[in-house]
Design an enzyme around this catalytic site. Structure first.
Site, PDB file in Angstrom:
ATOM      1  CB  THR A  12      -0.922  -0.219   1.235  1.00 17.51           C
ATOM      2  OG1 THR A  12      -1.494  -1.306   0.933  1.00 17.51           O
ATOM      3  CG2 THR A  12      -1.661   1.177   1.503  1.00 17.51           C
ATOM      4  CB  SER A  55       2.979  -7.731   1.202  1.00 19.53           C
ATOM      5  OG  SER A  55       2.229  -7.857   2.515  1.00 19.53           O
ATOM      6  CB  THR A  86       0.823  -4.214   6.687  1.00 20.54           C
ATOM      7  OG1 THR A  86       0.270  -3.968   5.480  1.00 20.54           O
ATOM      8  CG2 THR A  86       1.832  -1.846   6.364  1.00 20.54           C
ATOM      9  CG  ASP A  87      -1.520  -8.145   3.530  1.00 25.90           C
ATOM     10  OD1 ASP A  87      -2.400  -6.808   4.604  1.00 25.90           O
ATOM     11  OD2 ASP A  87      -2.206  -8.069   3.002  1.00 25.90           O
TER      12      ASP A  87
HETATM   13  N1  ASP Z   1      -2.752  -6.163   1.805  1.00 22.78           N
HETATM   14  C1  ASP Z   1      -1.533  -4.955   0.950  1.00 22.78           C
HETATM   15  C2  ASP Z   1      -0.622  -5.898   0.798  1.00 22.78           C
HETATM   16  O1  ASP Z   1      -0.024  -5.815   2.237  1.00 22.78           O
HETATM   17  C3  ASP Z   1      -1.722  -3.939   2.858  1.00 22.78           C
HETATM   18  C4  ASP Z   1      -0.240  -3.146   3.263  1.00 22.78           C
HETATM   19  O2  ASP Z   1       0.463  -2.851   2.143  1.00 22.78           O
HETATM   20  O3  ASP Z   1      -0.518  -2.214   4.215  1.00 22.78           O
HETATM   21  O4  ASP Z   1       0.244  -5.196   0.331  1.00 22.78           O
END
Ligand code: ASP
Length: 323
Positions: A12, A55, A86-87
């Site tokens: 993200t 991710s 973040t995932d």
């Molecule tokens: N779905 C996203 C990822 O991990 C969430 C994020 O980046 O916060 O790529």
């Protein structure tokens, strides 16, 4: 002059929100390229795009490739910031912690809201991470995760909320430092760190989560896939339903290591209960107990351990002696 490099991998923090549909998706150019912030006169910041991946698409092979890229950059740079979705950020952070042997700061950061969303934490987290990398106090602290004014160790941090910007927490011990407007303040650190350098990640290690009523079926299915090792998130202090025991015995008899963590994220697994399926019986059967790790992190550690050795006693030591 200090030289640092920001390595982008996607997530993200690299994405933009479509104002009409509300969808969040990848972009061709990183939206935070050329960080608009005046850190200090004697810092040079370079950028490198390693991947542009959400991710959930990142695998342990990407993580190891990233570790090798970081090793190369560390020959030239004083510190590294990695931007990441973040995932699976905590898994990449922990794999880097396991394989990198450096005192220089390596920081991972991400964002819960993309750069053009209202209340975005993208630029803020990136700037905070650069400030932490530039802090002399960040040396010798292992791989760190910087989000939302907090600094966490890769080993302890986990994503706790699907959407809240305060998502990253270290439930067992708390953050190891905080970021204020003026300073970077560390107040504790890991007591031990061991690097396990590997050239490859090639083993098959599934992860199972225990539940009430679990029996041997799912474990037999996993066994049918010829695993090199297995991680189970057990119940409470490290117990399993008694119906799982026949399959556990079969796998252990085949010299396949089984590592047990708890599905509770605080406390320790220990051989307390002597009933069938209890931790005492599991330990006596040869199940390896480990603490301070979530299931996904224990799985990464077993993948790394298995690249180094197939000796069950050595694997046991890697898990049991390194808390
Ligand atoms: N779905 C996203 C990822 O991990 C969430 C994020 O980046 O916060 O790529």
């Amino acid at each position: 002059m200090k030289k640092i490099i920001i390595i982008h991998t996607g997530g993200t923090i690299s994405m933009l929100e479509n104002r009409e549909t509300g969808e969040v998706n990848t972009t061709n150019e990183h939206p935070l390229t050329n960080v608009p912030y005046n850190f200090s006169d004697d810092v040079m910041i370079d950028e490198y795009i390693a991947y542009s991946l959400p991710s959930p698409h990142i695998t342990p092979k990407h993580m190891l490739e990233l570790a090798k890229t970081i090793e190369q950059f560390l020959l030239e740079y004083d510190g590294i910031v990695v931007t990441h979705g973040t995932d699976t950020l905590e898994e990449t952070a922990y794999l880097l912690e396991l394989v990198l042997d450096t005192e220089k700061p390596v920081i991972l950061t991400g964002a819960m809201r993309s750069s053009n969303e209202i209340g975005s934490d993208a630029l803020y987290n990136l700037i905070s991470s650069v400030r932490v990398v530039l802090s002399p106090a960040a040396y010798s602290k292992g791989v760190l995760v910087v989000m939302n004014d907090e600094i966490h160790s890769a080993k302890n941090v986990t994503k706790t909320s699907t959407s809240n910007i305060a998502t990253f927490q270290s439930p067992q011990f708390g953050p190891i430092g905080i970021i204020t407007k003026e300073s970077i303040l560390f107040h504790h650190q890991l007591t031990s760190r061991t690097a396990y350098p590997v050239e490859n990640i090639s083993k098959n290690v599934p992860l199972l989560k225990a539940y009430a009523g679990m029996d041997s079926n799912i474990i037999e299915l996993v066994y049918g896939g010829k695993p090199d090792g297995l991680v189970i998130e057990g119940l409470g202090q490290g117990n399993l339903p008694k119906e799982t025991i026949p399959a556990i015995k079969q796998i252990l008899a085949d010299q396949i290591p089984i590592v047990l963590v708890s599905r509770s994220f605080r406390g320790a697994v220990q051989p307390t209960y002597a009933y069938e399926g209890g931790g005492k019986q599991l330990k006596e059967m040869g199940v390896i107990f480990t603490n301070g790790l979530t299931g996904p992190k224990a799985r990464l550690k077993l993948l790394i351990a298995l690249e180094n050795t197939s000796d069950i006693q050595v694997i046991r030591d890697i898990f049991e002696k390194d808390f």
